[in-house]
Scaffold this motif. Structure first.
Motif, mmCIF file in Angstrom:
data_model
loop_
_atom_site.group_PDB
_atom_site.id
_atom_site.type_symbol
_atom_site.label_atom_id
_atom_site.label_comp_id
_atom_site.label_asym_id
_atom_site.label_seq_id
_atom_site.Cartn_x
_atom_site.Cartn_y
_atom_site.Cartn_z
ATOM 1 N N ARG A 92 0.838 -1.200 0.000
ATOM 2 C CA ARG A 92 0.000 0.000 0.000
ATOM 3 C C ARG A 92 0.874 1.251 0.000
ATOM 4 O O ARG A 92 1.886 1.319 0.679
ATOM 5 C CB ARG A 92 -0.917 0.013 1.226
ATOM 6 N N GLY A 93 0.456 2.216 -0.796
ATOM 7 C CA GLY A 93 1.127 3.500 -0.792
ATOM 8 C C GLY A 93 2.349 3.581 -1.690
ATOM 9 O O GLY A 93 2.903 4.655 -1.876
ATOM 10 N N TYR A 148 3.296 3.512 -5.182
ATOM 11 C CA TYR A 148 2.738 3.573 -6.534
ATOM 12 C C TYR A 148 3.671 2.906 -7.546
ATOM 13 O O TYR A 148 3.228 2.146 -8.412
ATOM 14 C CB TYR A 148 2.487 5.025 -6.937
ATOM 15 N N ASN A 161 -5.494 2.626 -6.324
ATOM 16 C CA ASN A 161 -6.518 3.131 -5.404
ATOM 17 C C ASN A 161 -7.206 1.991 -4.655
ATOM 18 O O ASN A 161 -7.511 2.118 -3.466
ATOM 19 C CB ASN A 161 -7.544 3.968 -6.173
ATOM 20 N N GLN A 175 -5.242 0.678 -1.573
ATOM 21 C CA GLN A 175 -5.025 1.546 -0.409
ATOM 22 C C GLN A 175 -5.769 1.053 0.821
ATOM 23 O O GLN A 175 -5.525 1.504 1.930
ATOM 24 C CB GLN A 175 -5.443 2.988 -0.739
ATOM 25 N N SER A 176 -6.697 0.143 0.629
ATOM 26 C CA SER A 176 -7.493 -0.384 1.733
ATOM 27 C C SER A 176 -6.917 -1.713 2.215
ATOM 28 O O SER A 176 -6.730 -2.636 1.424
ATOM 29 C CB SER A 176 -8.939 -0.580 1.262
#
Length: 256
Positions: free
Chosen positions: A132-133, A135, A162, A165-166
């Protein structure tokens, strides 16, 4: 162009439905999007009714994220739509689901089309994918699935970034990827008698060409076609070649 705005919503189901004629049901992969099948819809919706269910990959309870629940959803959708004697096509995880569905319901499906299918072997993306985070890491992973990295548009990379990100989304992805690895179908594929077309990227890094050859060996009535300079999603990367091979198969193997 296929857009989310084209989605029909009926009860728990969301799906695209285009064209008229015999039903061709398309199943997307783990990171699938409507745009994956755009060229197929454009080409074949004049002769077929194309239906693409949006699989609830991102909605499943985290503890239940796996092929079992996805197959239950697919069975429910097909029953709800009253589908019978339809052609079934799947890419990657979608191919795996198509095989599992046919094994359970052999008389419901006419012809089977698989491209870059899991079910025998795949280089695991899910176990290492969710950073996550980061890119650049995700962009690199997405580009790895294409022969030409430019096929991974910024919009496509952004969509997956996107999603990742969860933390619950990441856990679902890992759960489904591990479920796919556990559900090896090598000892069951001989039961499938449906006419089957295997369209494989000659440069596939996720399900390499030897996997296509193994599917061809194990599936009784299968035809294997390779597309050069093509990786894991031929219908996106080489749409014209993909559609030509598919059209030839459909025209040669008209259902009785």
């Amino acid at each position: 162009m296929l857009e989310v705005s084209n989605l029909k919503e009926e009860g728990e189901f969301r799906f695209i439905e285009e064209g008229e004629g015999k039903v061709m049901l398309l199943l997307h992969g783990l990171f699938g999007a409507l745009s994956n099948w755009e060229s197929v819809v454009d080409k074949f919706s004049k002769d077929y009714k194309i239906i693409i269910p949006m699989l609830p990959i991102y909605e499943l309870p985290v503890r239940e994220a796996g092929l079992g629940k996805l197959i239950e959803y697919l069975e429910g959708f097909i029953a709800y739509k009253g589908l019978d004697n339809f052609d079934l096509m799947g890419n990657s995880l979608g191919g795996h689901m198509a095989l599992m569905y046919v094994l359970k319901h052999p008389d419901k499906v006419d012809r089977l089309i698989l491209t870059g299918s899991s079910g025998l072997f795949e280089n695991a993306m899910g176990s290492s994918f969710p950073k996550r985070g980061n890119y650049d890491f995700i962009k690199q992973k997405v580009e790895y699935t294409f022969y030409d990295p430019k096929t991974a548009t910024k919009e496509y990379v952004d969509e997956i970034f996107n999603t990742m990100q969860s933390m619950p989304m990441c856990l679902r992805i890992v759960g489904i990827a591990k479920s796919a690895q556990r559900n090896n179908l090598a000892h069951e594929l001989h039961k499938i008698k449906n006419d089957t077309l295997l369209i494989w990227g000659l440069n596939d890094t996720i399900t390499p060409p030897r996997v296509g050859h193994e599917f061809n060996r194990l599936l009784t009535n299968s035809t294997l076609r390779f597309i050069d300079k093509c990786c894991h999603a031929p219908m996106m990367e080489r749409p014209d070649a993909y559609n030509d091979i598919l059209e030839d198969f459909l025209n040669q193997r008209k259902s009785a």
